[in-house]
Design a protein around this motif. Structure first.
Motif, mmCIF file in Angstrom:
data_model
loop_
_atom_site.group_PDB
_atom_site.id
_atom_site.type_symbol
_atom_site.label_atom_id
_atom_site.label_comp_id
_atom_site.label_asym_id
_atom_site.label_seq_id
_atom_site.Cartn_x
_atom_site.Cartn_y
_atom_site.Cartn_z
ATOM 1 N N UNK B 34 11.111 -1.713 7.429
ATOM 2 C CA UNK B 34 10.894 -1.162 8.773
ATOM 3 C C UNK B 34 9.907 -0.006 8.724
ATOM 4 N N UNK B 37 6.462 -1.388 8.392
ATOM 5 C CA UNK B 37 6.018 -1.965 9.663
ATOM 6 C C UNK B 37 5.595 -0.867 10.620
ATOM 7 N N UNK B 38 6.422 0.184 10.700
ATOM 8 C CA UNK B 38 6.110 1.303 11.589
ATOM 9 C C UNK B 38 4.763 1.910 11.214
ATOM 10 N N UNK B 41 2.040 -0.292 12.450
ATOM 11 C CA UNK B 41 1.854 -0.179 13.903
ATOM 12 C C UNK B 41 1.079 1.102 14.230
ATOM 13 N N UNK B 62 0.731 -5.419 8.034
ATOM 14 C CA UNK B 62 2.098 -5.441 8.593
ATOM 15 C C UNK B 62 3.044 -6.203 7.679
#
Lengths: 241, 114
Positions: B34, B37-38, B41, B62
């Motif tokens: 996570x 991924x953050x 982003x 990603x």
């Protein structure tokens, strides 16, 4: 459209990240803490403790199984039961002081101060009292004496040592000086318990000049208790196993 | 910036509503993923603001980063070394870096708009 494209992609993947976060929160996991040496050792100690407890409990199980085995053997052939009961009886007689015992130990001879010239004021300092005997016997018990007798009167759990003027009463019998205390146990330890500087026996001898002659012996014979046991008020409580 | 936030919120709502969960034994790996991924982003938002956003770079970052992070955590578990710290420190730091860049660009834009 080309300007809009990254935003849509970013929004889409943001949704993905959000879903992951939400599912992670839903799991309600405990905080993951790094393992420190201290916590590691704590856990190890705990495990060791539990393991030793298990070993202890296993020992108890083994013991009980052996007892059970003996009882089961009785069921198989019934000539064994007499032996086992006799063995039991012998053991119980031994611990209640009903058997004559012998073994290595010490013998203490105690007598009053023999000096003809009286120094000091109090005559009581020159004779042996019940308390002196009691203290010596207690010292012997602390040193691990297994059986004790005074003037061939066996000291059992119910034995009294009482002052009777010039005599001492034990097991309802009167005894007088010289007192011969016999004890079975480790002779070295028993000797040390009454003979070492600072012990009660040593004080009796060196301060009050009372006759106190301990002697280690290879073989001491301690007679059985010949009195009776009476339980008038005490009732045994049945213990459920 | 805001569409990403809104997206995360929508995703969180969907995630709470959906009944699917995974084994809690994997929670460490997923939490590191996570984070990766953050970071991707945030990096995407920054690239978008700088007008050099590339779908290939974003997608590879990603998935690649999250898989690598989860894999590192897994390997660390097997070796008994907390390797996931590497992912946490790297991606955590990069998130702040990216956010700092986003802030600067955004504030500059506001200034020039005035």
């Amino acid at each position: 459209m080309k300007n809009n494209n990254p935003k849509i992609i970013l929004a889409f993947f943001s949704i993905l990240v959000g879903m992951l976060i939400a599912s992670q929160i839903k799991l309600q996991v405990d905080l993951i803490v790094p393992v420190t040496i201290k916590s590691f050792e704590d856990t190890q100690n705990e495990i060791n403790l539990i393991n030793s407890e298990i070993i202890e409990l296993n020992g108890i199980i083994k013991q009980k199984e052996e007892e059970l085995q003996i009882l089961e053997n009785i069921l198989v052939d019934d000539r064994n039961i007499e032996d086992i009961l006799l063995e039991d009886l012998k053991y119980n007689m031994t611990i209640s002081g009903r058997t004559t015992l012998e073994g290595p130990g010490i013998q203490i001879v105690m007598y009053d101060n023999m000096d003809t010239v009286i120094e000091g004021f109090d005559l009581n300092d020159y004779i042996i009292h019940d308390v002196d005997i009691l203290n010596v016997i207690n010292d012997l018990k602390i040193a691990g004496a297994e059986a004790i007798s005074i003037n061939d009167q066996r000291v059992i759990s119910a034995s009294e040592i009482k002052c009777g003027g010039p005599i001492i009463r034990i097991n309802d019998r009167s005894i007088a000086t010289p007192f011969v205390i016999k004890a079975i146990g480790d002779p070295k330890l028993l000797m040390a318990s009454v003979n070492a500087p600072g012990t009660y026996g040593d004080t009796l001898r060196s301060v009050f000049a009372i006759g106190f002659e301990p002697e280690a012996k290879d073989k001491v014979v301690i007679p059985a208790y010949i009195g009776g046991f009476s339980y008038k008020y005490a009732n045994s409580v049945e213990e459920g196993d | 910036m805001f569409f990403a936030l809104i997206g995360i919120l929508i995703g969180a709502v969907i995630g709470f509503l959906l009944p699917y969960t995974y084994n809690s034994a994997y929670s460490l790996y997923v939490s590191v993923a996570i984070l990766a991924c953050l970071d991707s982003v945030f990096g995407g938002i920054r690239a978008n603001l700088e007008d050099n956003f590339s779908i290939e770079i974003f997608l590879s970052g990603f998935f690649g980063n999250s898989i690598l992070a989860a894999f590192l955590a897994y390997i660390g578990d097997q070796l008994g070394v907390p390797l996931y710290y590497a992912a946490i420190i790297t991606f955590g730091g990069r998130i702040f870096d990216n956010f700092a860049a986003i802030r600067r660009i955004w504030l500059r834009k506001r200034k020039s708009n005035k």
